[in-house]
Motif scaffolding. Structure first.
Motif, PDB file in Angstrom:
ATOM      1  N   PHE A 129       0.844  -1.196   0.000  1.00 37.50           N
ATOM      2  CA  PHE A 129       0.000   0.000   0.000  1.00 37.50           C
ATOM      3  C   PHE A 129       0.879   1.246   0.000  1.00 37.50           C
ATOM      4  CE2 PHE A 129       1.064  -0.848   4.364  1.00 37.50           C
ATOM      5  CZ  PHE A 129       1.224   0.390   4.953  1.00 37.50           C
ATOM      6  N   GLY A 130       0.248   2.404  -0.169  1.00 36.17           N
ATOM      7  CA  GLY A 130       0.963   3.662  -0.003  1.00 36.17           C
ATOM      8  C   GLY A 130       0.902   4.566  -1.224  1.00 36.17           C
ATOM      9  N   SER A 131       1.170   5.840  -0.991  1.00 35.31           N
ATOM     10  CA  SER A 131       1.101   6.858  -2.024  1.00 35.31           C
ATOM     11  C   SER A 131       1.761   8.125  -1.506  1.00 35.31           C
ATOM     12  CB  SER A 131      -0.369   7.143  -2.364  1.00 35.31           C
ATOM     13  OG  SER A 131      -0.476   8.277  -3.188  1.00 35.31           O
ATOM     14  N   PHE A 132       2.727   8.666  -2.278  1.00 40.08           N
ATOM     15  CA  PHE A 132       3.439   9.875  -1.842  1.00 40.08           C
ATOM     16  C   PHE A 132       3.912   9.671  -0.391  1.00 40.08           C
ATOM     17  CE2 PHE A 132       1.154  11.018  -5.537  1.00 40.08           C
ATOM     18  CZ  PHE A 132       1.697  12.152  -6.083  1.00 40.08           C
ATOM     19  N   TRP A 133       4.131  10.703   0.397  1.00 41.92           N
ATOM     20  CA  TRP A 133       4.495  10.576   1.818  1.00 41.92           C
ATOM     21  C   TRP A 133       5.312   9.308   2.120  1.00 41.92           C
ATOM     22  CZ3 TRP A 133      -0.482  12.514   0.715  1.00 41.92           C
ATOM     23  CH2 TRP A 133      -0.646  13.870   1.051  1.00 41.92           C
ATOM     24  N   HIS A 134       6.407   9.141   1.466  1.00 40.86           N
ATOM     25  CA  HIS A 134       7.305   7.992   1.604  1.00 40.86           C
ATOM     26  C   HIS A 134       6.830   6.775   0.837  1.00 40.86           C
ATOM     27  CE1 HIS A 134      10.986   6.382   3.410  1.00 40.86           C
ATOM     28  NE2 HIS A 134      11.225   7.642   3.749  1.00 40.86           N
ATOM     29  N   ASP A 135       5.881   6.955  -0.042  1.00 42.04           N
ATOM     30  CA  ASP A 135       5.548   6.011  -1.097  1.00 42.04           C
ATOM     31  C   ASP A 135       5.056   4.637  -0.630  1.00 42.04           C
ATOM     32  OD1 ASP A 135       6.150   8.130  -2.741  1.00 42.04           O
ATOM     33  OD2 ASP A 135       8.175   7.444  -3.198  1.00 42.04           O
ATOM     34  N   ILE A 136       5.652   3.527  -1.112  1.00 40.40           N
ATOM     35  CA  ILE A 136       5.045   2.204  -1.004  1.00 40.40           C
ATOM     36  C   ILE A 136       5.574   1.435   0.206  1.00 40.40           C
ATOM     37  CG2 ILE A 136       4.573   0.032  -2.195  1.00 40.40           C
ATOM     38  CD1 ILE A 136       3.418   2.545  -3.556  1.00 40.40           C
ATOM     39  N   TYR A 137       4.638   0.804   0.928  1.00 39.29           N
ATOM     40  CA  TYR A 137       4.976  -0.022   2.095  1.00 39.29           C
ATOM     41  C   TYR A 137       4.406  -1.420   1.915  1.00 39.29           C
ATOM     42  CZ  TYR A 137       6.857   3.718   5.000  1.00 39.29           C
ATOM     43  OH  TYR A 137       7.649   4.705   5.504  1.00 39.29           O
ATOM     44  N   GLN A 138       4.942  -2.351   2.733  1.00 37.90           N
ATOM     45  CA  GLN A 138       4.426  -3.718   2.764  1.00 37.90           C
ATOM     46  C   GLN A 138       4.311  -4.172   4.213  1.00 37.90           C
ATOM     47  OE1 GLN A 138       6.724  -7.573   1.843  1.00 37.90           O
ATOM     48  NE2 GLN A 138       5.619  -7.167  -0.081  1.00 37.90           N
ATOM     49  N   ALA A 139       3.204  -4.867   4.526  1.00 42.70           N
ATOM     50  CA  ALA A 139       3.001  -5.399   5.868  1.00 42.70           C
ATOM     51  C   ALA A 139       2.540  -6.846   5.771  1.00 42.70           C
ATOM     52  CB  ALA A 139       1.967  -4.582   6.631  1.00 42.70           C
ATOM     53  N   PRO A 140       3.137  -7.771   6.525  1.00 47.27           N
ATOM     54  CA  PRO A 140       2.647  -9.152   6.568  1.00 47.27           C
ATOM     55  C   PRO A 140       1.239  -9.200   7.165  1.00 47.27           C
ATOM     56  CG  PRO A 140       4.844  -8.974   7.533  1.00 47.27           C
ATOM     57  CD  PRO A 140       4.327  -7.585   7.378  1.00 47.27           C
ATOM     58  N   MET A 141       0.420 -10.128   6.655  1.00 46.77           N
ATOM     59  CA  MET A 141      -0.942 -10.313   7.154  1.00 46.77           C
ATOM     60  C   MET A 141      -1.054 -11.642   7.884  1.00 46.77           C
ATOM     61  SD  MET A 141      -2.765  -7.658   5.950  1.00 46.77           S
ATOM     62  CE  MET A 141      -4.480  -8.152   5.710  1.00 46.77           C
ATOM     63  N   ASN A 142      -2.116 -11.787   8.683  1.00 51.53           N
ATOM     64  CA  ASN A 142      -2.358 -13.071   9.338  1.00 51.53           C
ATOM     65  C   ASN A 142      -2.842 -14.107   8.318  1.00 51.53           C
ATOM     66  OD1 ASN A 142      -5.002 -12.330   8.852  1.00 51.53           O
ATOM     67  ND2 ASN A 142      -5.627 -12.287  10.982  1.00 51.53           N
TER      68      ASN A 142
END
Length: 242
Positions: free
Chosen positions: A95-108
């Motif tokens: 996810f993500g947009s501008f403001w430090h761009d793209i992130y990833q988080a592990p899900m359950n």
């Protein structure tokens, strides 16, 4: 999802001025998951929520609220443009947009909430940090992070400088995506202007297909005039080409 009303609840704060920004649909263990983003346009104030259904009937949806991704003063990301990636039963939210761009988080294991903190996977340190709309795809053991870069919208009112409009990128040259890496996969050409907001669909006959929205300059530049486009992805050279 046409006509479906997803209510904000259970951990997603329904703040004045918040609007829905994007939807991402996946099937997880036989259940339809719709990840929705809410935000104020042009603001970092944002969150990602989840609604599920076993049938997609209009009256069958359950809103689960926040999946645990919400912007705050202590988090540098913009919590929009969620995309679930299934890596053989292990789930990740990009996810993500501008403001430090793209992130990833592990899900359950049920893909209903994040299981640990998000980390940055793509960032352009220059300019307005205009990177967003990530979509991850795995092919022949390699992970491909497609993302949109540049200015996406409002072309009828003010078009960006040449080559600053939306385009679709990956990195081919070994430059870290967290340090501005990125090779153009699809950009403006002919009457196609500002392609982006992409994803990958596996067609049973054609194989992987890149889909996206774009402006046809023969029709008009307004956001409401954008069209849906697609191209078959060719991996024969070892790199995705459309």
């Amino acid at each position: 999802m046409d006509g479906t009303r997803v209510r904000l609840a259970k951990g997603v704060v329904n703040r004045p001025g918040w609007e829905y920004r994007s939807l991402d649909v996946s099937v997880v263990n036989g259940v339809y998951h719709v990840y929705y983003s809410v935000s104020t346009f042009g603001s970092q104030d944002s969150a990602i929520g989840l609604a599920t259904s076993t049938s997609m009937d209009l009256s069958s949806w359950t809103d689960h609220g926040s999946i645990g991704i919400q912007s705050s003063s202590s988090k540098p990301y913009n919590a929009i443009d969620g995309n679930l990636f299934d890596d053989g039963g292990k789930y990740y939210m990009n996810f993500g947009s501008f403001w430090h761009d793209i992130y990833q988080a592990p899900m359950n294991s049920a893909a209903t909430t994040v299981s640990s903190s998000a980390h940055n996977i793509a960032y352009n340190p220059s300019g307005a940090h205009a990177v967003e709309g990530s979509f991850m795809y795995k092919h022949d053991g390699y992970y491909y992070l497609f993302y949109s870069a540049g200015i996406c919208c409002g072309y009828d009112k003010s078009r960006p400088a040449s080559e600053q409009e939306y385009k679709i990128k990956l990195d081919k040259n070994g430059v870290a995506c967290t340090n501005g890496g990125g090779t153009v996969v699809l950009e403006s050409h002919g009457t196609v202007y500002g392609p982006g907001g992409q994803g990958v669909f596996i067609d049973p006959t054609l194989g992987p297909v890149l889909y996206y929205h774009y402006v046809d300059t023969r029709i008009g530049y307004a956001d409401g005039q954008k069209l849906f486009g697609w191209n078959v992805i060719d991996f024969s050279s070892g790199w995705p080409v459309v």
